[in-house]
Structures are given as structure tokens and as C-alpha cells.
Design a protein around this motif. Sequence first.
Motif, short mmCIF file in Angstrom:
data_model
loop_
_atom_site.label_atom_id
_atom_site.label_comp_id
_atom_site.label_asym_id
_atom_site.label_seq_id
_atom_site.Cartn_x
_atom_site.Cartn_y
_atom_site.Cartn_z
N ARG A 189 0.82 -1.21 0.00
CA ARG A 189 0.00 0.00 0.00
C ARG A 189 0.86 1.26 0.00
NH1 ARG A 189 -5.45 -0.68 0.92
NH2 ARG A 189 -5.48 1.51 0.26
N LEU A 190 2.04 1.21 0.62
CA LEU A 190 2.96 2.35 0.56
C LEU A 190 3.37 2.63 -0.89
CD1 LEU A 190 5.38 1.90 3.61
CD2 LEU A 190 3.98 3.91 3.11
N VAL A 191 3.73 1.57 -1.60
CA VAL A 191 4.13 1.73 -3.01
C VAL A 191 2.96 2.27 -3.82
CG1 VAL A 191 4.84 0.50 -5.08
CG2 VAL A 191 5.87 -0.08 -2.87
N GLN A 192 1.75 1.74 -3.56
CA GLN A 192 0.58 2.18 -4.32
C GLN A 192 0.25 3.63 -4.01
OE1 GLN A 192 -0.95 0.25 -6.65
NE2 GLN A 192 -2.03 2.15 -7.18
N SER A 193 0.43 4.05 -2.75
CA SER A 193 0.10 5.43 -2.38
C SER A 193 1.01 6.42 -3.09
CB SER A 193 0.19 5.60 -0.86
OG SER A 193 1.53 5.54 -0.42
N ARG A 194 2.25 6.02 -3.31
CA ARG A 194 3.16 6.91 -4.05
C ARG A 194 2.66 7.12 -5.48
NH1 ARG A 194 7.52 3.24 -2.39
NH2 ARG A 194 7.82 3.60 -0.16
N LYS A 195 2.11 6.07 -6.06
CA LYS A 195 1.58 6.18 -7.42
C LYS A 195 0.29 7.00 -7.45
CE LYS A 195 3.44 1.69 -8.89
NZ LYS A 195 3.08 0.32 -9.35
N ASP A 196 -0.55 6.75 -6.43
CA ASP A 196 -1.87 7.39 -6.43
C ASP A 196 -1.82 8.86 -6.03
OD1 ASP A 196 -2.91 4.98 -7.15
OD2 ASP A 196 -3.60 4.44 -5.13
N PHE A 197 -0.92 9.18 -5.07
CA PHE A 197 -0.93 10.53 -4.50
C PHE A 197 0.36 11.31 -4.77
CE2 PHE A 197 -3.41 7.74 -1.67
CZ PHE A 197 -4.68 8.24 -1.95
N GLU B 28 6.81 -6.30 21.54
CA GLU B 28 8.09 -6.63 22.15
C GLU B 28 9.16 -6.94 21.11
OE1 GLU B 28 7.32 -9.83 24.79
OE2 GLU B 28 6.11 -8.64 26.19
N HIS B 29 8.72 -7.25 19.90
CA HIS B 29 9.64 -7.52 18.79
C HIS B 29 9.48 -6.41 17.75
CE1 HIS B 29 10.21 -11.48 20.59
NE2 HIS B 29 8.89 -11.56 20.69
N GLY B 30 9.61 -5.17 18.22
CA GLY B 30 9.41 -4.03 17.34
C GLY B 30 10.35 -4.00 16.16
N ASP B 31 11.57 -4.53 16.34
CA ASP B 31 12.52 -4.54 15.23
C ASP B 31 12.01 -5.39 14.07
OD1 ASP B 31 12.72 -6.78 16.85
OD2 ASP B 31 14.89 -6.98 16.63
N THR B 32 11.36 -6.51 14.39
CA THR B 32 10.82 -7.38 13.34
C THR B 32 9.71 -6.67 12.57
OG1 THR B 32 11.31 -9.32 14.69
CG2 THR B 32 9.76 -9.61 12.88
N LEU B 33 8.89 -5.90 13.28
CA LEU B 33 7.82 -5.16 12.62
C LEU B 33 8.35 -4.04 11.74
CD1 LEU B 33 5.36 -4.76 15.64
CD2 LEU B 33 5.01 -6.23 13.65
N VAL B 34 9.37 -3.36 12.23
CA VAL B 34 9.84 -2.13 11.59
C VAL B 34 10.80 -2.38 10.44
CG1 VAL B 34 11.30 -0.12 12.03
CG2 VAL B 34 9.44 -0.67 13.60
N MET B 35 11.63 -3.42 10.57
CA MET B 35 12.72 -3.63 9.62
C MET B 35 12.28 -3.57 8.16
SD MET B 35 16.04 -4.23 9.93
CE MET B 35 16.29 -5.15 11.45
N PRO B 36 11.20 -4.24 7.73
CA PRO B 36 10.85 -4.19 6.30
C PRO B 36 10.36 -2.83 5.84
CG PRO B 36 9.84 -6.08 7.41
CD PRO B 36 10.34 -5.17 8.48
N LEU B 37 10.06 -1.93 6.77
CA LEU B 37 9.51 -0.63 6.41
C LEU B 37 10.55 0.49 6.41
CD1 LEU B 37 6.26 -0.84 8.59
CD2 LEU B 37 6.46 -1.30 6.14
N LEU B 38 11.78 0.18 6.78
CA LEU B 38 12.82 1.20 6.86
C LEU B 38 13.22 1.68 5.48
CD1 LEU B 38 15.14 -0.46 9.56
CD2 LEU B 38 13.45 1.36 9.92
N LEU B 39 13.50 2.98 5.37
CA LEU B 39 14.06 3.50 4.12
C LEU B 39 15.50 3.02 3.98
CD1 LEU B 39 12.83 7.22 4.22
CD2 LEU B 39 11.94 5.38 2.77
N PRO B 40 15.92 2.69 2.78
CA PRO B 40 17.29 2.21 2.61
C PRO B 40 18.32 3.35 2.68
CG PRO B 40 16.20 2.33 0.48
CD PRO B 40 15.15 2.64 1.52
N ASP B 41 19.47 3.04 3.24
CA ASP B 41 20.64 3.93 3.20
C ASP B 41 20.43 5.28 3.86
OD1 ASP B 41 21.97 1.95 1.66
OD2 ASP B 41 21.03 2.71 -0.15
#
Length: 309
Positions: A16-24, A101-114
Motif C-alpha cells: 500500500r505504501l508503493v501504491q500510495s506513491r503512485k496514487d498521491f 516486544e519484537h518491534g525490530d521485526t515489525l519495523v525492519m521491512p519498512l525502513l528507508l534504505p541507506d
Amino acid sequence: MIIDLPRTSISEINKRLVQSRKDFGVITLGRVLTLVIDATDADVEDAITTANVASREHPCRIIVIAPHDGDEGTLDAELRVGGDAGASEVVVLRPSRVQAEHGDTLVMPLLLPDVPIVAWWPAAVPTDPGASSIGRMASRRITDSKGEADPVAVLRHLAEHYQAGDTDLAWTRVTRWRALLAAALEQVADQRVTKARLHGDTGSPSILLLGAWLQGTLGCEFEATYADDVRGLQSIVLETPSGDIGIARPDGHNATLTQPGQPEHTIALPARTLGDCLAEELRRLDDDPVYGEALRRWAGADSASVSIA
């Protein structure tokens, strides 16, 4: 624009993040960091509003972890883009407290690269920020001891577990006071300070940190007094052989500066907003050794010479 995603998954959020960039027309170009907010026990909307204010100076992706007390296997989320996201895009994750309690697991795929990762706890300061799940990922870890029930105990824990990259907004709130004191002291013939007297709101961690900094920098005694009807730091007096240097801000907006042999000066010194303080901390993504030294000095053996009334 706010997009609700009930009972979702991290992979669906990314789609949905990718789609929102296209839509908005939302783009990640120019994003300078990822700000991860652990909003446990905090007012989520206040935290987002504060982060949005700071993001106008530091465009970023904001990821908010706001645990709920419901089904342990349920993850709800919402995306905020456009006018609802300041100069950023906001991802609000609402996991169960077990998932959080495992916030890193939730957040990791959503981080901006570099780009750097900054963690902020607007409430519920962890005992050891650097060892927490999101703290281990971050190069900067921002806490706020001011709102804690026992800020003195919180400062002691932060000092015990201090790591390079840690900071606390109680320290940020006195940046302008430190600058004013340094400038005023430069204009005094005899710059030896025998005692620093500070007065402000009861239990203020800012007063303790500022006093420890003065004690370490000037080699002077430090006396702190408090009043329940005062909000924030109200006054500082440095006792020198040339006479007292004083800054008093009774109304929380304008300060009166007194120096030996000079007329009084009125200076604009409004209480800093949370957004201002957060924006200041996001300007520097390296270590703040001055804060670390003040924190450890206050919590260490040298704090025995501090007088608190």
C-alpha cells in the motif's frame, strides 16, 4: 489522506505504501532519515503531530508503534500521506503488546534504505534504550524523562546504561539557557564561579542535568530548589568574585539578564515546544558527548556535592 488497514500484515503495508506513491504522488526522494516512535503509553496523536512538525525541517518516514491490548495475533495499521503527514509519510502500526516486544521485526521491512534510523520514546522511557528492540537498530536514541513519574530514577537508569547516540529531551530544553550563560560569563572580568543556583518546577530533570553540566564545566557547587507552582526552569544565578550573573524567566516567555556593572537586559526566551526540541535533536545524528558527560556526572559520585532543597 489516511488509509486504514485493519487486520493487515507488513507485506500488505509495504504494497500500500508503493501504491500510495503512485496514487498521491508521494516520493521518498529527499527523505533524510527514518524516525521510529515507540508510542507505548503515549498520546499517539500528540506524538505524530510533534513528529510532523519536526519533519518539515527533516523530511523522513515516520513509523509509529502504538500497541493495543486486544488479540495477540492482530496487527492493525494506517498510512498517512499528504497533508496528514507533514513533510513525511507516516506508518502507524497497532500491534498487540506481545508483538510490540519484537518491534525490530515489525519495523525492519519498512525502513528507508541507506538513511540513518532515529528512535524516539515520547513516554515509557526504557531502562536501557540501546538494548531495546528498536534501540539496537538506531544510531540516535531520544528519550524524554520529563513526563516520567520518577524522573530522578529514570535519569539514573539512563546514566547506568548510557551509550553513544543516547540523548534526552530534558537536556535539549536547556540548550538556549546554556548558550546565554556562556555568553554572559565571557563578559565578566573574573570568570571563576563559586556556586550555581537553579530554581524551577519540582522534580525537573532539566535542572539536574544543567546543574551537573555547570558543576563539571565551571568546577562550582550546584544548588537546586523547586516549587510546585513553577513551570519549567525559572532562574539561574552564577556567583562570581565580580558579582552575580542571573537569568530569570518568571513568565515563561521573557527573561531578564543581570550582569555585574551592566544594566538589566530583557531577552526573548520562550519555553520550547516539543516539536522544536525534537527538530533540534534530528539536526545532529552523531553522538552528544556533552550530554553523556553531564548525565554520568550527575548520577556519579560528583552528584554528592549537589544540594537539593
